[in-house]
Motif scaffolding. Structure first.
Motif, PDB file in Angstrom:
ATOM      1  N   LEU A 197       0.679  -1.279  -0.398  1.00 18.22           N
ATOM      2  CA  LEU A 197      -0.252   0.047  -0.109  1.00 18.22           C
ATOM      3  C   LEU A 197       1.148   1.727  -0.272  1.00 18.22           C
ATOM      4  CD1 LEU A 197      -2.794  -0.768   2.664  1.00 18.22           C
ATOM      5  CD2 LEU A 197      -2.438  -1.143  -0.223  1.00 18.22           C
ATOM      6  N   GLU A 198       2.232   1.091   0.727  1.00 14.85           N
ATOM      7  CA  GLU A 198       2.773   2.972   0.331  1.00 14.85           C
ATOM      8  C   GLU A 198       3.728   2.991  -1.090  1.00 14.85           C
ATOM      9  OE1 GLU A 198       4.301   2.310   5.017  1.00 14.85           O
ATOM     10  OE2 GLU A 198       5.140   1.152   3.703  1.00 14.85           O
ATOM     11  N   MET A 199       3.667   1.654  -1.946  1.00 14.04           N
ATOM     12  CA  MET A 199       3.808   1.352  -2.903  1.00 14.04           C
ATOM     13  C   MET A 199       2.868   2.491  -3.626  1.00 14.04           C
ATOM     14  SD  MET A 199       4.735  -1.414  -6.109  1.00 14.04           S
ATOM     15  CE  MET A 199       3.318  -1.907  -5.867  1.00 14.04           C
ATOM     16  N   LEU A 200       1.810   2.047  -3.363  1.00  8.15           N
ATOM     17  CA  LEU A 200       0.350   2.970  -4.044  1.00  8.15           C
ATOM     18  C   LEU A 200       0.503   3.732  -3.541  1.00  8.15           C
ATOM     19  CD1 LEU A 200      -2.571   0.414  -4.280  1.00  8.15           C
ATOM     20  CD2 LEU A 200      -0.850   0.930  -5.507  1.00  8.15           C
ATOM     21  N   GLN A 251       0.131  10.114  24.867  1.00  8.42           N
ATOM     22  CA  GLN A 251       1.315   9.206  24.958  1.00  8.42           C
ATOM     23  C   GLN A 251       2.036   9.186  23.583  1.00  8.42           C
ATOM     24  OE1 GLN A 251      -0.333   5.111  26.432  1.00  8.42           O
ATOM     25  NE2 GLN A 251       0.742   6.236  28.011  1.00  8.42           N
ATOM     26  N   ILE A 252       3.119   7.803  24.550  1.00  9.96           N
ATOM     27  CA  ILE A 252       4.397   7.748  23.120  1.00  9.96           C
ATOM     28  C   ILE A 252       4.549   6.108  23.585  1.00  9.96           C
ATOM     29  CG2 ILE A 252       6.081   8.594  21.708  1.00  9.96           C
ATOM     30  CD1 ILE A 252       4.370  10.359  21.993  1.00  9.96           C
ATOM     31  N   HIS A 253       4.127   5.535  22.677  1.00  7.16           N
ATOM     32  CA  HIS A 253       4.768   4.510  22.699  1.00  7.16           C
ATOM     33  C   HIS A 253       5.930   3.897  22.356  1.00  7.16           C
ATOM     34  CE1 HIS A 253       3.991  -0.022  23.221  1.00  7.16           C
ATOM     35  NE2 HIS A 253       2.538  -0.613  23.384  1.00  7.16           N
ATOM     36  N   PRO A 254       6.826   3.478  23.576  1.00 10.71           N
ATOM     37  CA  PRO A 254       8.087   3.342  23.467  1.00 10.71           C
ATOM     38  C   PRO A 254       8.336   1.714  22.468  1.00 10.71           C
ATOM     39  CG  PRO A 254       7.219   1.958  25.530  1.00 10.71           C
ATOM     40  CD  PRO A 254       6.477   2.362  25.076  1.00 10.71           C
ATOM     41  N   THR A 255       7.615   1.001  22.254  1.00 10.96           N
ATOM     42  CA  THR A 255       7.766  -0.122  21.585  1.00 10.96           C
ATOM     43  C   THR A 255       6.998  -0.604  20.361  1.00 10.96           C
ATOM     44  OG1 THR A 255       6.396  -2.105  22.842  1.00 10.96           O
ATOM     45  CG2 THR A 255       8.929  -1.375  23.205  1.00 10.96           C
ATOM     46  N   CYS A 256       7.599   0.303  19.315  1.00 15.61           N
ATOM     47  CA  CYS A 256       7.289   0.555  17.949  1.00 15.61           C
ATOM     48  C   CYS A 256       8.101  -0.138  16.353  1.00 15.61           C
ATOM     49  CB  CYS A 256       6.352   1.555  17.632  1.00 15.61           C
ATOM     50  SG  CYS A 256       4.661   2.247  18.674  1.00 15.61           S
ATOM     51  N   ILE A 257       7.297  -0.408  15.604  1.00 14.69           N
ATOM     52  CA  ILE A 257       8.700  -0.599  14.654  1.00 14.69           C
ATOM     53  C   ILE A 257       9.350   0.794  13.825  1.00 14.69           C
ATOM     54  CG2 ILE A 257       8.758  -2.204  12.328  1.00 14.69           C
ATOM     55  CD1 ILE A 257       7.165  -4.154  13.536  1.00 14.69           C
ATOM     56  N   PRO A 258      10.721   0.528  13.851  1.00  9.44           N
ATOM     57  CA  PRO A 258      11.404   2.086  13.324  1.00  9.44           C
ATOM     58  C   PRO A 258      10.616   2.194  12.081  1.00  9.44           C
ATOM     59  CG  PRO A 258      12.581   1.097  14.065  1.00  9.44           C
ATOM     60  CD  PRO A 258      11.205  -0.097  13.883  1.00  9.44           C
ATOM     61  N   ALA A 259      10.872   2.855  11.526  1.00 15.06           N
ATOM     62  CA  ALA A 259      10.041   4.126  10.155  1.00 15.06           C
ATOM     63  C   ALA A 259      11.678   3.082   9.480  1.00 15.06           C
ATOM     64  CB  ALA A 259      10.143   5.451   9.921  1.00 15.06           C
ATOM     65  N   SER A 260      11.302   2.854   8.131  1.00  7.72           N
ATOM     66  CA  SER A 260      11.565   2.024   7.334  1.00  7.72           C
ATOM     67  C   SER A 260      12.190   3.283   6.089  1.00  7.72           C
ATOM     68  CB  SER A 260      11.390   0.508   6.802  1.00  7.72           C
ATOM     69  OG  SER A 260      11.156   0.887   5.536  1.00  7.72           O
ATOM     70  N   GLY A 261      12.040   4.480   5.773  1.00  9.05           N
ATOM     71  CA  GLY A 261      11.864   5.164   5.016  1.00  9.05           C
ATOM     72  C   GLY A 261      11.235   6.106   5.054  1.00  9.05           C
ATOM     73  N   ALA A 262      11.400   7.610   3.950  1.00  7.45           N
ATOM     74  CA  ALA A 262      10.321   8.713   3.829  1.00  7.45           C
ATOM     75  C   ALA A 262       9.595   7.923   3.380  1.00  7.45           C
ATOM     76  CB  ALA A 262      11.430   9.393   2.765  1.00  7.45           C
ATOM     77  N   TYR A 263       9.249   7.251   2.457  1.00 10.47           N
ATOM     78  CA  TYR A 263       7.504   6.900   2.445  1.00 10.47           C
ATOM     79  C   TYR A 263       6.857   5.869   3.507  1.00 10.47           C
ATOM     80  CZ  TYR A 263      10.294   2.452   2.810  1.00 10.47           C
ATOM     81  OH  TYR A 263      10.814   1.174   3.271  1.00 10.47           O
ATOM     82  N   GLN A 264       7.533   6.291   4.270  1.00 10.62           N
ATOM     83  CA  GLN A 264       6.702   5.761   5.354  1.00 10.62           C
ATOM     84  C   GLN A 264       5.371   6.068   6.376  1.00 10.62           C
ATOM     85  OE1 GLN A 264       8.989   3.148   8.127  1.00 10.62           O
ATOM     86  NE2 GLN A 264       6.093   1.923   8.462  1.00 10.62           N
ATOM     87  N   SER A 265       4.093   5.250   6.237  1.00  3.53           N
ATOM     88  CA  SER A 265       3.161   5.924   5.964  1.00  3.53           C
ATOM     89  C   SER A 265       2.300   5.847   7.238  1.00  3.53           C
ATOM     90  CB  SER A 265       2.044   5.034   5.239  1.00  3.53           C
ATOM     91  OG  SER A 265       1.702   3.564   5.189  1.00  3.53           O
ATOM     92  N   LYS A 266       2.831   4.750   7.943  1.00  3.33           N
ATOM     93  CA  LYS A 266       2.120   4.867   9.960  1.00  3.33           C
ATOM     94  C   LYS A 266       2.688   3.890  10.601  1.00  3.33           C
ATOM     95  CE  LYS A 266      -0.285   2.098  11.589  1.00  3.33           C
ATOM     96  NZ  LYS A 266      -2.012   1.605  12.325  1.00  3.33           N
ATOM     97  N   LEU A 267       3.122   3.671  11.248  1.00  7.88           N
ATOM     98  CA  LEU A 267       3.759   2.978  12.153  1.00  7.88           C
ATOM     99  C   LEU A 267       2.901   1.777  12.840  1.00  7.88           C
ATOM    100  CD1 LEU A 267       6.018   5.689  13.477  1.00  7.88           C
ATOM    101  CD2 LEU A 267       6.732   4.298  11.994  1.00  7.88           C
TER     102      LEU A 267
END
Ligand code: FAD
Ligand code: FES
Lengths: 258, 641
Positions: free
Chosen positions: A34-37, B264-280
């Protein structure tokens, strides 16, 4: 990597649709599908074109909003994975993919890759509940539930209502969805009193919505992102048969209590 | 303005009972003459709509998803608290109350929290009767676990899908009322304004998201159960559609917004992997029971594979700084500590836009101690999910984690009856500010949403309805046409700009700014900078945004544009609130107010709920204070050292 997408575009329910070809030269393997879209849509917008419409919300594989066909497979090639959880590392450089909405008479296309799945809501409204008003519940631990029944009910309750089962069935049957709900509730002591009535009502609604009949292709189980099993269908068939032979249906519409 | 919380006086233990008795009832035969609008079909909205339907009211329920079953509540994983004391480990209503007030860092109302704790037990009964498949023991009774550092096991759970199962339970109850004709459901319909007649909430303006048609609906009371605003930060663990529009538009019509800076900020989320990241994506907090958090001691090691970093070069910073709680330190503390080590240049994982933002959560010790099988039984599905997203196998290489916005304690100000400062406008669930103070305990949001929806609103709304004439206002009142005309005009404006930037580019810009200036740590200079910059982003948005397509069709860009426009106003209020609160408490950490890295609360001056009044476009809002008093739980400093 480079990915070529042939995407179904259809502006309204009644408009004629067609495939549209898009090339993306800079897809990375860590992107979700979906990020690709999203990237494609940002580009289309910048070019003054209309972005591709698709349903999505949680992007965690739990809300059931997302879903379309990728090369004829609901949610794409990864097993037990919704399309929002599918990542581009499942594909390779140069792949050309065909994206189409779920196709079924009971799921009219709303726009591009979006379909109308409200028929599922109406199946649940027909009887996919336990009739208990707020405030009238007994103490929770007063009814023990054997672990086996609890686990089986849970497995059925994991359905996210995405519709992949319908889209993958050659008959566009909604039996996996319907039987999952009926099993979830029917396996629990709390749902037992309405079990047979529920089976009849939900199956009748399913038929009224224009879903096809189950002829046991079991393709639905293979594509289900939550691993819902076809044994639920057998259970619903048994309940339905029993009900049609021995059970007198409740008079009138399901009453809403209170 | 005097903010009357309407908390009943007298003993807290009997307050709700007494209050219920003092409230008016509506004669059953008259109920169907009353129409109630419920916006939202998450736990709070679906529970309220279903229960009001059961009671015989005529309910109109709205959600923007294609079906009520997909509300964001569905994504909650961990569980729901209830003071059942099934484990006989010393839990009680009073203890849950105490923990929640203390966990909220003494910025919540005692009266509300006590009622919440009381109602928690009814929620479990109700959910089980509806068929919610909670985890059970072999004897068939309900299982519990301890969650988020609580010392008792009071959390009920359904594998990692508690929110889904609870929401489906509420959705089924709602479906039953839809079938019975008592609730009319409007899916794919977005509320864009409240309509006030003589100062009371009497209806809403909505847009049908498929046809684009804008229409109005009238009612005798309106309830907003529209969720939280974490998506102000652009990247968060919330579903993509979560937004502030409903509550913000009500705010502009006069409803006070309370404590917007409490996030509230949750400590254990998967980090962003690139500029296209849409959510965590959130990874359950339970992972910290067995995982150890570390980063390299030396920034030069950050690019190395974790395998090549020997034990003596690793900094297990939570264990070092908080020896008694270690890896199980509370959310806000664990989050800030992660930010600190990354700010020091010791973050790990791939660099995204120039910075490595991640810390290791390492299971190697636990696997050695308990075996891979035991670990996979506990966390198998989480490990799978992690691998699906990152392509890395956590049995072999440590997970990478980074904090992310997750929940918002702030919301529309409501009194004990959940009524906002606009008469007839009620607010439930994450959308209100009521019960969690400056920090929410794990597994308490589901509890609050359902308590509000099943057990509070049905009584307090009835009390309100009993005092008004049923059906007194219809959509033929000119206020409806005026409100619809205004909404249509603003939609038209958005569509006519046809500038050169996408909606998302503005959302990202705002989100990044808020995350830097009003995220895990805040300071005066940063907040002032944000307050100066946000109006400029807003100005550019209204001059240069490009919303393709028209308003008379399904147009997802237009939907997002409206939401981002509201977030661009709301973000400024968040920063103003954070600036005005010269103390550190809960999720709000002001760098100026600390003792050696530990939050320094200022009870003498800031023991109040900050409720902001809208003063008009571009004008500074007015602050009203609702003082908080603590008669039962004596404020103490939270210490986790
Ligand atoms: C990943 C994740 C995990 C979580 N895990 C837990 C947990 O384990 N335990 C716990 O207690 N809490 C948890 N939480 C928090 C909890 O899930 C939420 O706080 C809670 O579900 C919010 O419920 P709600 O009913 O208030 O709102 P939501 O569920 O967000 O529902 C909002 C509803 O409002 C509708 N809506 C919004 N705006 C409009 C509009 N303008 N017009 C029409 N409709 C509108 C939406 O369509 C939706 O139906 C978690 C949160 C996240 C993000
Ligand atoms: S977006 Fe929710 S399941 Fe895919």
């Amino acid at each position: 990597m480079k990915i070529v997408l042939n995407i179904w575009r259809q502006s309204t329910r009644s408009a004629k649709g067609a495939f549209e070809r898009h090339e993306l030269a800079d897809v990375t393997e860590h992107m979700s599908f979906l990020e690709m879209l999203d990237v494609l849509n940002e580009r289309l917008t910048a070019q003054g074109k209309e972005p591709v419409a698709f349903d999505h919300d949680c992007r965690e594989g739990i809300c059931g909003a997302c879903g379309f066909m990728i090369d004829g497979q609901a949610h794409g090639p990864a097993v037990r994975t919704t399309v929002c959880q599918l990542h581009m590392r499942s594909f390779k450089d140069g792949d050309e993919l065909c994206l189409e909405p779920f196709r079924a008479a009971a799921f009219p296309v709303v726009r591009d890759l979006m379909v109308d799945r409200s028929a599922f809501d109406r199946i649940v409204q027909a009887g996919g509940f336990i009739s208990v008003n707020t405030g009238s519940a007994p103490e929770a631990n007063s009814t023990p539930v054997g672990k086996d029944a609890a686990d089986k009910a849970f497995d059925a309750a994991a359905c996210i209502g995405c519709g992949a089962c319908v889209a993958s069935c050659p008959n566009a049957s909604a039996m996996l969805f319907t039987s999952a709900k009926a099993s979830h509730l029917g396996l629990l002591p709390h749902g037992l009193p309405e079990r047979h009535d529920r089976a009849v009502r939900m199956v009748s609604q399913m038929d009224a919505e224009g879903f096809g009949h189950c002829s046991q292709h079991t393709e639905c189980e293979a594509v289900c992102p939550k691993g819902i099993k076809v044994e639920n269908i057998a259970r619903l068939n048994r309940d339905y048969l029993f009900a049609s032979l021995f059970h007198s249906p409740r008079e009138g519409e399901a009453d809403g209590g209170g | 303005m005097v903010l009357d919380s309407k908390i009943p006086s007298g003993a807290i233990e009997t307050a709700w009972d007494r209050h219920r008795f003092s409230m008016k009832l509506v004669n059953p035969a008259n109920r169907r003459k009353y129409t109630v609008i419920v916006v939202g079909s998450g736990l709070a909205g679906a529970a309220a709509a279903a229960t009001l339907g059961e009671q015989g009211y005529n309910v109109l329920c709205y959600c923007f998803q294609d079906t009520p079953r997909r509300a964001h509540s569905i994504a909650a994983q961990g569980g729901i608290n209830a003071a059942k004391n099934y484990q006989n480990d010393g839990d009680s209503i009073y203890r849950l109350f105490y923990d929640t007030v203390k966990g909220g860092d003494f910025r919540a109302r005692e009266g509300n929290v006590y009622r919440l704790s009381q109602l928690s037990v009814n929620i479990i009964d109700q959910a089980v009767a509806q068929g919610v498949p909670f985890a059970r023991e072999y004897g068939g009774l309900l299982a519990n676990r301890s969650f988020g550092g609580a010392q008792v096991s009071r959390t009920f759970y359904a594998r990692g899908q508690t929110g889904q199962q609870l929401l489906i339970g509420a959705y089924q109850a709602l479906s039953r009322q839809i079938a019975a004709g008592r609730v009319k459901m409007f899916a794919r319909t977005e509320m864009l304004d409240v309509v006030l007649v003589n100062g009371r909430a009497q209806g809403i303006v909505v847009r049908d998201l498929e046809s684009g048609a804008i229409s109005t609906a009238a009612a005798d009371a309106v309830c907003l159960a529209t969720g939280g605003y974490s998506n102000a930060f652009f990247l968060s663990t919330n579903a993509m559609g979560c937004n502030v529009t409903a509550t913000w538009r009500a705010h502009r019509k006069g409803a006070l917004f309370a404590n917007p800076c409490f996030t509230q900020i949750h400590p254990t989320c998967i980090p962003a992997s690139g500029a296209y990241q849409s959510k965590l994506t959130l990874m359950s907090e339970s992972l910290r029971n067995d995982g150890r958090v570390w980063v390299p001691k030396n920034p030069a090691d950050c690019a190395k594979s974790p395998k090549d970093i020997p034990e003596e070069d690793r900094d297990y910073y939570l264990e070092r700084k908080y020896p008694s709680f270690g890896n199980l330190s509370p959310r806000d503390i664990a989050s800030r500590a992660a930010k600190q080590v990354c700010d020091d240049g010791r973050g790990v994982g791939p660099a995204v836009e120039g910075a490595r933002r991640g810390v290791y959560l390492d299971f190697a010790d636990a696997i050695r101690r308990l075996g891979q099988k035991a670990i996979s039984e506990r966390y198998g599905n989480l490990f799978e999910m992690y691998e699906r997203i990152t392509g890395e196998n956590p049995y072999e290489t440590p997970m990478r984690m980074y904090p992310a916005p997750h929940y918002t304690m702030g919301g529309l100000w409501v009194d004990y009856n959940l009524e906002s400062t606009i008469p007839g406008l009620f607010v439930a669930g994450e959308a209100n500010f009521s019960d969690h103070g400056a920090n929410r305990l794990g597994a308490s949001a589901l509890m609050q949403g359902l308590a509000d929806g099943y057990f509070v609103l049905p009584f307090t709304l009835a009390n309100y309805l009993a005092g008004v004439k049923a059906g007194a206002v219809t959509t033929s009142h000119p206020a409806f046409n005026d409100a619809a005309t205004e909404v249509k005009a603003s939609v038209q404006t958005l569509l006519s700009i046809k500038g050169s930037r996408t909606v998302d580019s503005f959302h990202r810009e705002l989100g990044t700014l808020l995350w830097e200036r009003c995220g895990m740590a805040r300071n005066r200079a940063g907040l002032e900078d944000a307050i100066a910059k946000i109006p400029k982003i807003r100005e550019e948005f209204w001059a240069n945004v490009n919303v393709p397509g028209s308003g008379a069709e399904l147009n997802q860009s237009l939907e997002r544009a409206g939401r981002v426009a509201d977030l661009l106003e709301f973000g400024e209020l968040m920063c103003r609130d954070a600036l005005a609160r010269e103390e550190s408490c809960g999720g709000h950490f002001r760098e100026e107010h600390q003792d050696d890295g530990e939050a320094k609360r200022n009870d003498a001056e800031y023991s109040y709920a900050a409720a902001w009044e809208y003063a008009g476009a571009g004008k500074a809002p007015t602050l009203h204070k609702e003082p908080l008093t603590f008669n039962y739980v004596k404020p103490v400093t939270r210490s986790y050292k």
